[in-house]
Write an enzyme that holds these catalytic residues in place. Structure first.
Site, PDB file in Angstrom:
ATOM      1  CG  ASN A  50      -2.240   0.729   0.933  1.00 52.91           C
ATOM      2  OD1 ASN A  50      -2.292   1.637   0.102  1.00 52.91           O
ATOM      3  ND2 ASN A  50      -3.291   0.366   1.644  1.00 52.91           N
ATOM      4  CG  HIS A  81      23.398   4.738  11.414  1.00 52.03           C
ATOM      5  ND1 HIS A  81      24.385   5.175  10.573  1.00 52.03           N
ATOM      6  CD2 HIS A  81      22.246   5.253  10.937  1.00 52.03           C
ATOM      7  CE1 HIS A  81      23.857   5.935   9.636  1.00 52.03           C
ATOM      8  NE2 HIS A  81      22.559   5.995   9.832  1.00 52.03           N
ATOM      9  CB  THR A 126      11.378  -6.172  18.752  1.00 51.95           C
ATOM     10  OG1 THR A 126      10.606  -6.783  19.795  1.00 51.95           O
ATOM     11  CG2 THR A 126      11.078  -4.683  18.674  1.00 51.95           C
ATOM     12  CE  LYS A 127      12.083 -10.183  22.536  1.00 52.46           C
ATOM     13  NZ  LYS A 127      11.880 -10.451  23.916  1.00 52.46           N
TER      14      LYS A 127
END
Length: 158
Positions: A50, A81, A126-127
């Protein structure tokens, strides 16, 4: 590129190693959609991207069949970074068949999202997420197991 690809608007597609399957659709009308990077990007059949999505790969991003990525999702396999003197993180991202990534969700490096998963809008994944699960929040956590009728291959419907 697979058969019957559809492009609406003016997405910025500058990935150097991109393969998309049949019936791929990308929408970039009210917000610019970007698919970029020098890593491998593989998208299955019937994938929908989308408006406003940013997908960036330096290693590998794999999107299964029948996946919908809603507006303004940010999906990357790199931290871009390092911090505190640590190296940057580059880890593949995988999205299983039939999953739906909700609006403005963020999927971070190293995450594997199972099949028929729903990632709630605004979540930060995050997991890894197991198959047939609804996740939400920051960081995203399981909300409940999703139950589908026989033959249902995807979490979302047109």
């Amino acid at each position: 590129m697979g058969a019957n690809a559809t492009v609406h608007g003016w997405p910025n597609v500058e990935a150097t190693d991109l393969v998309v399957g049949d019936d791929f659709r990308i929408w970039s009308v009210y917000r610019r959609t970007m698919i970029s990077g020098w890593g491998r990007i593989r998208m299955g059949d019937r994938v929908f991207i989308n408006s406003g999505v940013v997908l960036f790969s330096v290693e590998e991003v794999v999107v299964g069949d029948d996946v919908a990525i809603a507006n303004e999702v940010y999906l990357t396999d790199t931290s871009s970074h390092g911090i505190e003197g640590r190296p940057l993180v580059n880890k593949p991202v995988r999205i299983g068949n039939g999953s739906w990534i909700g609006a403005r969700a963020i999927v971070l490096p190293g995450v594997t999202i199972g099949s028929r998963v729903v990632v709630a809008a605004g979540s930060v994944v995050t997991k890894d997420v197991p198959d047939d699960t609804l996740v939400g929040g920051n960081p995203a956590k399981p909300v409940r197991t999703l139950t589908y009728p026989d033959g249902c291959v995807r979490a979302w419907h047109d």
